[in-house]
Design a protein around this motif. Structure first.
Motif, PDB file in Angstrom:
ATOM      1  N   ALA A 160       9.672   0.462  -7.542  1.00 42.72           N
ATOM      2  CA  ALA A 160       9.037   0.341  -6.239  1.00 42.72           C
ATOM      3  C   ALA A 160       9.917   0.930  -5.137  1.00 42.72           C
ATOM      4  O   ALA A 160       9.418   1.562  -4.197  1.00 42.72           O
ATOM      5  CB  ALA A 160       8.728  -1.125  -5.943  1.00 42.72           C
ATOM      6  N   THR A 161      11.219   0.745  -5.256  1.00 48.71           N
ATOM      7  CA  THR A 161      12.151   1.324  -4.271  1.00 48.71           C
ATOM      8  C   THR A 161      12.099   2.846  -4.313  1.00 48.71           C
ATOM      9  O   THR A 161      12.092   3.513  -3.270  1.00 48.71           O
ATOM     10  CB  THR A 161      13.589   0.839  -4.538  1.00 48.71           C
ATOM     11  OG1 THR A 161      13.629  -0.586  -4.506  1.00 48.71           O
ATOM     12  CG2 THR A 161      14.550   1.405  -3.503  1.00 48.71           C
ATOM     13  N   TYR A 162      12.032   3.403  -5.514  1.00 46.98           N
ATOM     14  CA  TYR A 162      11.937   4.861  -5.659  1.00 46.98           C
ATOM     15  C   TYR A 162      10.655   5.394  -5.028  1.00 46.98           C
ATOM     16  O   TYR A 162      10.659   6.420  -4.338  1.00 46.98           O
ATOM     17  CB  TYR A 162      11.993   5.235  -7.135  1.00 46.98           C
ATOM     18  CG  TYR A 162      11.698   6.697  -7.386  1.00 46.98           C
ATOM     19  CD1 TYR A 162      12.664   7.670  -7.139  1.00 46.98           C
ATOM     20  CD2 TYR A 162      10.450   7.098  -7.863  1.00 46.98           C
ATOM     21  CE1 TYR A 162      12.400   9.014  -7.357  1.00 46.98           C
ATOM     22  CE2 TYR A 162      10.176   8.441  -8.083  1.00 46.98           C
ATOM     23  CZ  TYR A 162      11.145   9.397  -7.827  1.00 46.98           C
ATOM     24  OH  TYR A 162      10.869  10.716  -8.039  1.00 46.98           O
ATOM     25  N   LYS A 163       9.528   4.692  -5.251  1.00 46.14           N
ATOM     26  CA  LYS A 163       8.259   5.129  -4.681  1.00 46.14           C
ATOM     27  C   LYS A 163       8.301   5.073  -3.149  1.00 46.14           C
ATOM     28  O   LYS A 163       7.716   5.920  -2.475  1.00 46.14           O
ATOM     29  CB  LYS A 163       7.127   4.241  -5.202  1.00 46.14           C
ATOM     30  CG  LYS A 163       6.850   4.392  -6.684  1.00 46.14           C
ATOM     31  CD  LYS A 163       6.165   5.705  -6.990  1.00 46.14           C
ATOM     32  CE  LYS A 163       5.975   5.895  -8.490  1.00 46.14           C
ATOM     33  NZ  LYS A 163       5.209   4.846  -9.134  1.00 46.14           N
ATOM     34  N   ALA A 164       8.990   4.071  -2.607  1.00 44.15           N
ATOM     35  CA  ALA A 164       9.087   3.956  -1.149  1.00 44.15           C
ATOM     36  C   ALA A 164       9.842   5.138  -0.553  1.00 44.15           C
ATOM     37  O   ALA A 164       9.504   5.622   0.531  1.00 44.15           O
ATOM     38  CB  ALA A 164       9.772   2.646  -0.771  1.00 44.15           C
ATOM     39  N   VAL A 165      10.850   5.617  -1.285  1.00 44.18           N
ATOM     40  CA  VAL A 165      11.659   6.737  -0.792  1.00 44.18           C
ATOM     41  C   VAL A 165      10.940   8.066  -1.002  1.00 44.18           C
ATOM     42  O   VAL A 165      10.911   8.926  -0.114  1.00 44.18           O
ATOM     43  CB  VAL A 165      13.034   6.753  -1.497  1.00 44.18           C
ATOM     44  CG1 VAL A 165      13.819   7.992  -1.107  1.00 44.18           C
ATOM     45  CG2 VAL A 165      13.809   5.488  -1.158  1.00 44.18           C
ATOM     46  N   SER A 166      10.316   8.231  -2.178  1.00 44.68           N
ATOM     47  CA  SER A 166       9.705   9.525  -2.509  1.00 44.68           C
ATOM     48  C   SER A 166       8.352   9.726  -1.848  1.00 44.68           C
ATOM     49  O   SER A 166       7.926  10.857  -1.623  1.00 44.68           O
ATOM     50  CB  SER A 166       9.556   9.647  -4.029  1.00 44.68           C
ATOM     51  OG  SER A 166       8.694   8.634  -4.529  1.00 44.68           O
ATOM     52  N   GLY A 167       7.644   8.625  -1.540  1.00 42.24           N
ATOM     53  CA  GLY A 167       6.335   8.732  -0.912  1.00 42.24           C
ATOM     54  C   GLY A 167       5.266   9.157  -1.902  1.00 42.24           C
ATOM     55  O   GLY A 167       5.456   9.133  -3.117  1.00 42.24           O
ATOM     56  N   GLY A 168       4.090   9.571  -1.381  1.00 40.43           N
ATOM     57  CA  GLY A 168       2.992   9.959  -2.256  1.00 40.43           C
ATOM     58  C   GLY A 168       1.980   8.840  -2.380  1.00 40.43           C
ATOM     59  O   GLY A 168       2.311   7.756  -2.856  1.00 40.43           O
ATOM     60  N   VAL A 169       0.739   9.093  -1.918  1.00 42.69           N
ATOM     61  CA  VAL A 169      -0.298   8.055  -1.920  1.00 42.69           C
ATOM     62  C   VAL A 169      -0.915   7.938  -3.316  1.00 42.69           C
ATOM     63  O   VAL A 169      -1.372   8.936  -3.879  1.00 42.69           O
ATOM     64  CB  VAL A 169      -1.398   8.386  -0.883  1.00 42.69           C
ATOM     65  CG1 VAL A 169      -2.493   7.321  -0.908  1.00 42.69           C
ATOM     66  CG2 VAL A 169      -0.790   8.505   0.507  1.00 42.69           C
ATOM     67  N   PRO A 170      -0.945   6.748  -3.909  1.00 40.40           N
ATOM     68  CA  PRO A 170      -1.537   6.573  -5.248  1.00 40.40           C
ATOM     69  C   PRO A 170      -3.056   6.677  -5.211  1.00 40.40           C
ATOM     70  O   PRO A 170      -3.669   6.610  -4.152  1.00 40.40           O
ATOM     71  CB  PRO A 170      -1.079   5.160  -5.647  1.00 40.40           C
ATOM     72  CG  PRO A 170      -0.890   4.454  -4.351  1.00 40.40           C
ATOM     73  CD  PRO A 170      -0.380   5.489  -3.387  1.00 40.40           C
ATOM     74  N   HIS A 171      -3.655   6.827  -6.374  1.00 44.03           N
ATOM     75  CA  HIS A 171      -5.102   6.949  -6.509  1.00 44.03           C
ATOM     76  C   HIS A 171      -5.709   5.546  -6.450  1.00 44.03           C
ATOM     77  O   HIS A 171      -5.698   4.806  -7.430  1.00 44.03           O
ATOM     78  CB  HIS A 171      -5.441   7.632  -7.837  1.00 44.03           C
ATOM     79  CG  HIS A 171      -6.837   8.136  -7.925  1.00 44.03           C
ATOM     80  ND1 HIS A 171      -7.832   7.450  -8.573  1.00 44.03           N
ATOM     81  CD2 HIS A 171      -7.416   9.264  -7.433  1.00 44.03           C
ATOM     82  CE1 HIS A 171      -8.966   8.124  -8.497  1.00 44.03           C
ATOM     83  NE2 HIS A 171      -8.741   9.227  -7.811  1.00 44.03           N
ATOM     84  N   TYR A 172      -6.272   5.207  -5.278  1.00 51.18           N
ATOM     85  CA  TYR A 172      -6.712   3.826  -5.044  1.00 51.18           C
ATOM     86  C   TYR A 172      -7.924   3.445  -5.898  1.00 51.18           C
ATOM     87  O   TYR A 172      -8.096   2.271  -6.253  1.00 51.18           O
ATOM     88  CB  TYR A 172      -7.010   3.599  -3.560  1.00 51.18           C
ATOM     89  CG  TYR A 172      -8.008   4.556  -2.958  1.00 51.18           C
ATOM     90  CD1 TYR A 172      -9.365   4.347  -3.092  1.00 51.18           C
ATOM     91  CD2 TYR A 172      -7.583   5.675  -2.257  1.00 51.18           C
ATOM     92  CE1 TYR A 172     -10.291   5.221  -2.545  1.00 51.18           C
ATOM     93  CE2 TYR A 172      -8.491   6.566  -1.700  1.00 51.18           C
ATOM     94  CZ  TYR A 172      -9.846   6.337  -1.851  1.00 51.18           C
ATOM     95  OH  TYR A 172     -10.740   7.212  -1.302  1.00 51.18           O
ATOM     96  N   GLU A 173      -8.795   4.412  -6.253  1.00 55.52           N
ATOM     97  CA  GLU A 173      -9.952   4.070  -7.086  1.00 55.52           C
ATOM     98  C   GLU A 173      -9.502   3.555  -8.460  1.00 55.52           C
ATOM     99  O   GLU A 173     -10.005   2.542  -8.957  1.00 55.52           O
ATOM    100  CB  GLU A 173     -10.867   5.291  -7.272  1.00 55.52           C
ATOM    101  CG  GLU A 173     -11.556   5.741  -6.008  1.00 55.52           C
ATOM    102  CD  GLU A 173     -10.808   6.875  -5.340  1.00 55.52           C
ATOM    103  OE1 GLU A 173      -9.573   6.968  -5.557  1.00 55.52           O
ATOM    104  OE2 GLU A 173     -11.441   7.655  -4.597  1.00 55.52           O
TER     105      GLU A 173
END
Length: 207
Positions: free
Chosen positions: A99-112
């Motif tokens: 989760a920390t890596y995702k916060a730094v790297s960004g990128g919106v996940p596929h919400y569907e």
């Protein structure tokens, strides 16, 4: 006149058989959902789904360990519960890093994908919770797996909410926050299971 000891042994054997049947069923459900959520999490780029998939894997392994401990002595059950607690700690730390890596790297996940798979996981865990309900007070191990299933319900609802917030905000942060929340829930549950198991080991040391 019936032998009360024989009757008690028969009752214990029947209880162990019911526990094993239940554990095999929830083990199969969690193992299958691990594959589904892991694949969906990787495709959708969702930290929350990956966290929930590891939750499923952790539960499947925990159910397997508990299944092994059914019918064994208190010492074996305490050891199995301690192993599950350590396992949950390891998964919780992994999710924190992800989760920390995702916060730094960004990128919106596929919400569907998050919403649909989160709903399927919710239904699967509701089934497991129902199966485990009657065994929640049997012993330390059965209570620990019931607690795992109860926590999974909360995690699934959080994934669905995160999907809705990602859709509304077009931001990665709801996914990250839920991933971190699941990790904290992991660590909290792991602490409780580990403390209970350690206490049981002190009360029933190996001969």
């Amino acid at each position: 006149m019936s032998d009360p000891c024989a009757a008690e042994c028969c009752a214990l054997d029947a209880l162990e058989r019911r526990q094993k049947r239940t554990l095999k069923a929830v083990l199969a459900v969690n193992a299958g959902m691990f594959v589904v959520e892991l694949s969906a999490g990787l495709i959708a780029g969702s930290s929350a789904l990956l966290a929930d998939s590891l939750d499923m894997l952790g539960d499947a392994l925990a159910y397997g360990v508990t299944l092994y401990a059914v019918g064994r002595g208190l010492l074996w059950k305490a050891r199995a519960a301690l192993f599950k607690g350590v396992l949950m700690w390891a998964f919780g730390l992994f999710v924190l890093v992800d989760a920390t890596y995702k916060a730094v790297s960004g990128g919106v996940p596929h919400y569907e994908t998050m919403g649909i798979v989160g709903l399927v996981a919710l239904l699967a865990n509701a089934l497991c919770l129902g199966l485990l309900w009657r065994h929640r007070s049997d012993d330390l191990n059965m209570r620990s797996v019931w607690l795992c299933s109860r926590n999974d319900i909360l995690a699934n609802v959080a994934v669905i909410v995160a999907a809705a917030l990602v859709y509304a905000s077009r931001s990665v942060w709801p996914d990250v926050v839920v991933g971190l929340g699941i990790a904290i829930l992991f660590l909290r549950s792991a602490t409780g299971v580990t403390v209970d198991a350690s206490r049981a080991l002190r009360q029933h040391p190996a001969s």
